[in-house]
Scaffold this motif. Sequence first.
Motif, PDB file in Angstrom:
ATOM      1  N   VAL A  59       0.813  -0.844  -0.080  1.00  0.00           N
ATOM      2  CA  VAL A  59       0.305   0.578  -0.273  1.00  0.00           C
ATOM      3  C   VAL A  59       0.549   1.301  -0.033  1.00  0.00           C
ATOM      4  CG1 VAL A  59      -1.647   1.055   1.453  1.00  0.00           C
ATOM      5  CG2 VAL A  59      -1.572  -1.170   0.887  1.00  0.00           C
ATOM      6  N   ASN A  60       0.350   2.212  -1.392  1.00  0.00           N
ATOM      7  CA  ASN A  60       0.720   3.243  -0.547  1.00  0.00           C
ATOM      8  C   ASN A  60       0.661   4.329   0.122  1.00  0.00           C
ATOM      9  OD1 ASN A  60       3.057   2.842  -2.450  1.00  0.00           O
ATOM     10  ND2 ASN A  60       1.952   3.784  -4.669  1.00  0.00           N
ATOM     11  N   GLU A  61      -0.706   4.364   0.514  1.00  0.00           N
ATOM     12  CA  GLU A  61      -1.375   4.946   1.695  1.00  0.00           C
ATOM     13  C   GLU A  61      -1.303   4.680   2.560  1.00  0.00           C
ATOM     14  OE1 GLU A  61      -5.756   5.195   0.620  1.00  0.00           O
ATOM     15  OE2 GLU A  61      -5.205   3.918  -1.131  1.00  0.00           O
ATOM     16  N   THR A  62      -1.066   6.037   3.752  1.00  0.00           N
ATOM     17  CA  THR A  62      -0.948   5.778   5.122  1.00  0.00           C
ATOM     18  C   THR A  62      -2.068   4.849   5.396  1.00  0.00           C
ATOM     19  OG1 THR A  62       0.567   8.293   4.712  1.00  0.00           O
ATOM     20  CG2 THR A  62      -0.765   7.235   7.111  1.00  0.00           C
ATOM     21  N   VAL A  63      -1.928   4.216   6.512  1.00  0.00           N
ATOM     22  CA  VAL A  63      -2.755   3.188   7.214  1.00  0.00           C
ATOM     23  C   VAL A  63      -2.401   3.117   9.061  1.00  0.00           C
ATOM     24  CG1 VAL A  63      -3.688   2.014   5.048  1.00  0.00           C
ATOM     25  CG2 VAL A  63      -2.263   1.190   6.214  1.00  0.00           C
ATOM     26  N   SER A  64      -3.333   3.374   9.874  1.00  0.00           N
ATOM     27  CA  SER A  64      -2.922   2.463  11.528  1.00  0.00           C
ATOM     28  C   SER A  64      -3.582   1.060  11.536  1.00  0.00           C
ATOM     29  CB  SER A  64      -2.963   4.231  11.849  1.00  0.00           C
ATOM     30  OG  SER A  64      -5.118   4.171  11.956  1.00  0.00           O
ATOM     31  N   LEU A  65      -2.977   0.852  12.425  1.00  0.00           N
ATOM     32  CA  LEU A  65      -3.464  -0.766  12.972  1.00  0.00           C
ATOM     33  C   LEU A  65      -4.900  -0.318  13.388  1.00  0.00           C
ATOM     34  CD1 LEU A  65      -0.285  -2.012  15.023  1.00  0.00           C
ATOM     35  CD2 LEU A  65      -1.505  -2.672  13.036  1.00  0.00           C
ATOM     36  N   GLY A  66      -5.704  -1.412  12.607  1.00  0.00           N
ATOM     37  CA  GLY A  66      -7.033  -1.769  13.323  1.00  0.00           C
ATOM     38  C   GLY A  66      -8.011  -0.713  12.428  1.00  0.00           C
ATOM     39  N   GLN A  67      -7.373   0.824  11.963  1.00  0.00           N
ATOM     40  CA  GLN A  67      -8.118   1.143  10.982  1.00  0.00           C
ATOM     41  C   GLN A  67      -9.345  -0.228   9.463  1.00  0.00           C
ATOM     42  OE1 GLN A  67      -5.681   4.180   8.909  1.00  0.00           O
ATOM     43  NE2 GLN A  67      -7.434   5.121   7.881  1.00  0.00           N
TER      44      GLN A  67
END
Length: 162
Positions: A59-67
């Motif tokens: 993934v190139n997008e910013t993600v966080s745990l639990g999202q």
Amino acid sequence: MIEEIGVVSEIKQKNDEQIVLVETQIKSTCGSCEAQSNCGTGSIAKAFVRKKELLRFEVNETVSLGQKVKIGIPEESILKASLLVYLIPLSVLLLSAVLMQSLLPILGFQAEAWTIIFTFLCTFISFKLVKKHIKNNENDVFYPQFISVLPLDQEKIDVKQL
């Protein structure tokens, strides 16, 4: 495209890209059936623990745990896989049985056991070839695609609770 919502359960950095592990629930069709209260299969399905599937995406997008993220698979892929898994072995089964039934009298044999053995062998080989084909093309055709990251204002899920 058939879409599903998954939860980010792990994030790894690899060079410039993020490798995200997304967890989804495998759903039984019994949950949406109207006759589930009177059906033995529905009762059995409720007794078993829901299974989870872990999918890996770059993934190139910013993600966080639990999202929550949206993933999907094109309908064409499901149709193609269904044709490969069901139609090809069934066709091989029927054609090999008809072929052997036609050839045995010409060869001077009358035993049905040879037809059964030949048909079983041809069908088994067709299953193995279909399995190999799907495994070789899994990432290109049959693997779900990452669609988007859902906004953070939606409810975050604690990964440990899943």
